[in-house]
Scaffold this motif. Structure first.
Motif, PDB file in Angstrom:
ATOM      1  N   PRO A   1      70.922  38.452 -38.296  1.00  0.00           N
ATOM      2  CA  PRO A   1      72.232  38.411 -38.389  1.00  0.00           C
ATOM      3  C   PRO A   1      73.066  38.830 -36.934  1.00  0.00           C
ATOM      4  CG  PRO A   1      71.542  38.983 -40.527  1.00  0.00           C
ATOM      5  CD  PRO A   1      70.237  39.348 -39.633  1.00  0.00           C
ATOM      6  N   LEU A   2      72.449  39.937 -36.471  1.00  0.00           N
ATOM      7  CA  LEU A   2      72.937  40.402 -35.254  1.00  0.00           C
ATOM      8  C   LEU A   2      72.933  39.131 -33.917  1.00  0.00           C
ATOM      9  CD1 LEU A   2      74.452  42.799 -33.595  1.00  0.00           C
ATOM     10  CD2 LEU A   2      72.200  43.673 -33.179  1.00  0.00           C
ATOM     11  N   VAL A   3      71.958  38.756 -34.087  1.00  0.00           N
ATOM     12  CA  VAL A   3      71.519  37.693 -33.125  1.00  0.00           C
ATOM     13  C   VAL A   3      72.481  36.678 -33.056  1.00  0.00           C
ATOM     14  CG1 VAL A   3      69.996  35.796 -32.224  1.00  0.00           C
ATOM     15  CG2 VAL A   3      68.747  38.112 -32.766  1.00  0.00           C
ATOM     16  N   ALA A   4      72.882  36.183 -34.480  1.00  0.00           N
ATOM     17  CA  ALA A   4      73.749  35.038 -34.709  1.00  0.00           C
ATOM     18  C   ALA A   4      75.102  35.725 -34.168  1.00  0.00           C
ATOM     19  CB  ALA A   4      73.962  34.604 -36.035  1.00  0.00           C
ATOM     20  N   LYS A   5      75.608  36.993 -34.450  1.00  0.00           N
ATOM     21  CA  LYS A   5      76.760  37.316 -34.085  1.00  0.00           C
ATOM     22  C   LYS A   5      76.946  37.551 -32.836  1.00  0.00           C
ATOM     23  CE  LYS A   5      77.574  40.253 -38.323  1.00  0.00           C
ATOM     24  NZ  LYS A   5      77.494  41.728 -38.880  1.00  0.00           N
ATOM     25  N   ILE A   6      75.954  37.796 -31.860  1.00  0.00           N
ATOM     26  CA  ILE A   6      76.171  37.897 -30.484  1.00  0.00           C
ATOM     27  C   ILE A   6      76.235  36.544 -29.919  1.00  0.00           C
ATOM     28  CG2 ILE A   6      74.601  38.347 -28.409  1.00  0.00           C
ATOM     29  CD1 ILE A   6      73.170  40.724 -29.808  1.00  0.00           C
ATOM     30  N   GLY A   7      75.366  35.508 -30.544  1.00  0.00           N
ATOM     31  CA  GLY A   7      75.688  34.036 -29.948  1.00  0.00           C
ATOM     32  C   GLY A   7      77.255  33.640 -30.299  1.00  0.00           C
ATOM     33  N   TRP A   8      77.627  33.895 -31.372  1.00  0.00           N
ATOM     34  CA  TRP A   8      79.157  33.679 -31.813  1.00  0.00           C
ATOM     35  C   TRP A   8      80.153  34.345 -30.656  1.00  0.00           C
ATOM     36  CZ3 TRP A   8      80.582  29.418 -33.814  1.00  0.00           C
ATOM     37  CH2 TRP A   8      79.536  28.655 -34.802  1.00  0.00           C
ATOM     38  N   ALA A   9      79.790  35.678 -30.525  1.00  0.00           N
ATOM     39  CA  ALA A   9      80.695  36.443 -29.655  1.00  0.00           C
ATOM     40  C   ALA A   9      80.560  35.949 -28.257  1.00  0.00           C
ATOM     41  CB  ALA A   9      80.254  37.767 -29.670  1.00  0.00           C
ATOM     42  N   VAL A  10      79.404  35.585 -27.721  1.00  0.00           N
ATOM     43  CA  VAL A  10      79.447  35.072 -26.404  1.00  0.00           C
ATOM     44  C   VAL A  10      80.102  33.551 -26.340  1.00  0.00           C
ATOM     45  CG1 VAL A  10      77.735  33.857 -24.906  1.00  0.00           C
ATOM     46  CG2 VAL A  10      77.312  36.034 -25.878  1.00  0.00           C
ATOM     47  N   MET A  11      80.101  32.738 -27.317  1.00  0.00           N
ATOM     48  CA  MET A  11      80.876  31.540 -27.458  1.00  0.00           C
ATOM     49  C   MET A  11      82.268  31.807 -27.310  1.00  0.00           C
ATOM     50  SD  MET A  11      78.503  28.890 -29.930  1.00  0.00           S
ATOM     51  CE  MET A  11      79.785  27.883 -29.935  1.00  0.00           C
ATOM     52  N   LEU A  12      82.828  32.618 -28.242  1.00  0.00           N
ATOM     53  CA  LEU A  12      84.172  33.012 -28.526  1.00  0.00           C
ATOM     54  C   LEU A  12      84.822  33.568 -27.104  1.00  0.00           C
ATOM     55  CD1 LEU A  12      86.721  32.966 -30.368  1.00  0.00           C
ATOM     56  CD2 LEU A  12      85.927  35.283 -30.900  1.00  0.00           C
ATOM     57  N   ARG A  13      84.006  34.381 -26.444  1.00  0.00           N
ATOM     58  CA  ARG A  13      84.555  35.164 -25.226  1.00  0.00           C
ATOM     59  C   ARG A  13      84.742  33.791 -24.103  1.00  0.00           C
ATOM     60  NH1 ARG A  13      80.990  38.098 -20.911  1.00  0.00           N
ATOM     61  NH2 ARG A  13      79.956  35.695 -21.008  1.00  0.00           N
ATOM     62  N   SER A  14      83.654  32.972 -23.992  1.00  0.00           N
ATOM     63  CA  SER A  14      83.596  32.078 -22.848  1.00  0.00           C
ATOM     64  C   SER A  14      84.567  31.026 -23.282  1.00  0.00           C
ATOM     65  CB  SER A  14      82.201  31.415 -22.978  1.00  0.00           C
ATOM     66  OG  SER A  14      81.285  32.279 -22.590  1.00  0.00           O
ATOM     67  N   GLY A  15      84.827  30.470 -24.563  1.00  0.00           N
ATOM     68  CA  GLY A  15      86.033  29.577 -24.807  1.00  0.00           C
ATOM     69  C   GLY A  15      87.169  29.847 -24.661  1.00  0.00           C
ATOM     70  N   LEU A  16      87.632  31.381 -24.920  1.00  0.00           N
ATOM     71  CA  LEU A  16      88.916  31.763 -24.490  1.00  0.00           C
ATOM     72  C   LEU A  16      89.095  32.049 -23.251  1.00  0.00           C
ATOM     73  CD1 LEU A  16      89.120  34.325 -27.479  1.00  0.00           C
ATOM     74  CD2 LEU A  16      90.325  32.172 -27.309  1.00  0.00           C
ATOM     75  N   LEU A  17      88.107  32.395 -22.618  1.00  0.00           N
ATOM     76  CA  LEU A  17      88.553  32.556 -20.956  1.00  0.00           C
ATOM     77  C   LEU A  17      88.336  31.378 -20.104  1.00  0.00           C
ATOM     78  CD1 LEU A  17      85.922  35.698 -20.101  1.00  0.00           C
ATOM     79  CD2 LEU A  17      88.422  35.728 -20.110  1.00  0.00           C
ATOM     80  N   ALA A  18      87.592  30.318 -20.651  1.00  0.00           N
ATOM     81  CA  ALA A  18      87.812  29.279 -20.032  1.00  0.00           C
ATOM     82  C   ALA A  18      88.968  28.154 -20.341  1.00  0.00           C
ATOM     83  CB  ALA A  18      86.411  28.126 -20.343  1.00  0.00           C
ATOM     84  N   LEU A  19      89.438  28.369 -21.334  1.00  0.00           N
ATOM     85  CA  LEU A  19      90.709  27.595 -21.704  1.00  0.00           C
ATOM     86  C   LEU A  19      91.747  27.567 -20.956  1.00  0.00           C
ATOM     87  CD1 LEU A  19      91.877  25.588 -23.950  1.00  0.00           C
ATOM     88  CD2 LEU A  19      92.361  27.711 -25.195  1.00  0.00           C
ATOM     89  N   PRO A  20      92.120  28.553 -19.993  1.00  0.00           N
ATOM     90  CA  PRO A  20      93.125  28.818 -19.184  1.00  0.00           C
ATOM     91  C   PRO A  20      92.924  28.013 -18.100  1.00  0.00           C
ATOM     92  CG  PRO A  20      92.868  30.912 -20.180  1.00  0.00           C
ATOM     93  CD  PRO A  20      91.769  29.981 -20.506  1.00  0.00           C
TER      94      PRO A  20
END
Length: 315
Positions: free
Chosen positions: A142-161
C-alpha cells in the motif's frame, strides 16, 4: 518544402519542427538508430513488465518501482519518437499548436515522474541496506502504491502550467522550432512578449522536482555508504554496494543528460545547432532504451526469467 521564418502571426495554428538543422540530407540515415532505440525501448520495457508480472519472486517493492519506471519510459518515448520518425521519413514537420502543447505536457510530466520514481528507488535501497529487518514492514505494497500516486500527482500538477503559460503568449515572429519535439523552453523562445514568468516557473520546477529528488537521492546514498563501511569484510561491502549498481546507472543516465540539456537550452548559444538538437534528444531516449538492458543484465532473477523465456523449449 521550405519554411519562412518571418511570418507574422499572433495565434499559430501549427508549429514547424525543423528536425536536425544542417543534417536534413542525412535524416533517413539518422532515423536508423532512432528506430532501433524506439523498438528496443518498447520491447525491453514491455519485457520487464511481463517478467515482473509473471515471476512471483519479483513481487517486491523494488520491482514494482521498476515497473513504474518501465511504464514511464514507454509513455515518454511514445510521446516523442513517432513524430521524430515522421520528420525523418516523410518530412512531416508540421505539428498542430494544441498537439504541441499536449506533447509539451507529456514530456515534462513524465520526465518529472521518472525523477520521482528514481528518488523512490533510492528510498527502497536505503531501507533495504540501512534497515533490512524493518524493510518489509515499512515499505509495504500500500505504501508503494501511495508513493507512486504521489509522484504522479506532483508531476501532473507541476507540468500542467507549462502548456497553459505557453498558450497565453503571443507568437508574432516565427512558428519554426529548431528541434525535434515541443520542449517548453524551445516554444517560449519563439514568443515576442515577456516570457520571464515562463522562465522563472521552469527554473522553479527544475529545483522543486529534479533538484529536490536529486538531493534526497544523495542523502539516501550518503546513509547507504555509511552503512556499507560499517560491514566487517570487503566482500560484504562490495556485494552490498553492487545491489545499488543498476539504480546508480539509471540515475546517471537520467540526471546527467537532463542537466546538460537544460544548460544547453539556456547557455549553449555557441554550440552548433545540430549538436544541440542531438544532445537534447538523447536526454529523452537514453533512459528508456538502456534501463531495461541495465536491469536485465544486472538482476539475477530477471536474467533467469529471460533465459527461460528465450531458451529452446524441450519437445
Amino acid at each position: 518544402m521550405s519554411y519562412s521564418n518571418t511570418t507574422e502571426f499572433t495565434n499559430p495554428s501549427t508549429f514547424i519542427l525543423l528536425g536536425i538543422p544542417g543534417l536534413e540530407a542525412d535524416h533517413i540515415w539518422i532515423s536508423i538508430p532512432f528506430s532501433v532505440i524506439y523498438i528496443m525501448a518498447i520491447f525491453g520495457n514491455f519485457t520487464i513488465l511481463y517478467i515482473v508480472k509473471t515471476e512471483p519472486r519479483l513481487h517486491e517493492p523494488m520491482y514494482y518501482f521498476l515497473c513504474m519506471l518501465a511504464v514511464t519510459d514507454l509513455i515518454l518515448t511514445t510521446s516523442t519518437l513517432p513524430k521524430m520518425l515522421c520528420i525523418f521519413w516523410f518530412n512531416s514537420r508540421e505539428i498542430d499548436f494544441r498537439a504541441c502543447l499536449t506533447q509539451m505536457f507529456f514530456i515534462h510530466c513524465f520526465s518529472m515522474i521518472e525523477s520521482g520514481i528514481l528518488m523512490a528507488m533510492g528510498l527502497d535501497r536505503y531501507l533495504a541496506i540501512c534497515h533490512p529487518l524493518r524493510y518489509s514492514s515499512i515499505l509495504t505494497n500500500p505504501l508503494v502504491a501511495k508513493i507512486g500516486w504521489a509522484v504522479m500527482l506532483r508531476s501532473g500538477l507541476l507540468a500542467l502550467p507549462f502548456p497553459l503559460l505557453a498558450r497565453r503568449l503571443a507568437y508574432c515572429r516565427t512558428n519554426i522550432i529548431s528541434d525535434l519535439y515541443c520542449a517548453h523552453i524551445a516554444v517560449v523562445k519563439l514568443a515576442c512578449t515577456d516570457t520571464r514568468i515562463n522562465s522563472y516557473y521552469g527554473l522553479l520546477v527544475l529545483f522543486f522536482a529534479s533538484g529536490l529528488d536529486a538531493v534526497f537521492i544523495a542523502i539516501s546514498y550518503m546513509q547507504i555508504i555509511r552503512a556499507i563501511f560499517r560491514l566487517p569484510t570487503k566482500d560484504a561491502r562490495l556485494k552490498t554496494f553492487m545491489t545499488c549498481g543498476s539504480h546508480l546507472c539509471s540515475i546517471v543516465l537520467f540526471y546527467f543528460p537532463s542537466l546538460f540539456s537544460s544548460l544547453i537550452y539556456r547557455f549553449g548559444q555557441n554550440f552548433p545547432l545540430h549538436f544541440h538538437v542531438l544532445i537534447t534528444s538523447m536526454y529523452l531516449l537514453l533512459s528508456p532504451f538502456l534501463n531495461p538492458i541495465i536491469y536485465g543484465v544486472r538482476t539475477k532473477q530477471i536474467q533467469e526469467r529471460l533465459l527461460h523465456l528465450f531458451s529452446p523449449k524441450e519437445i
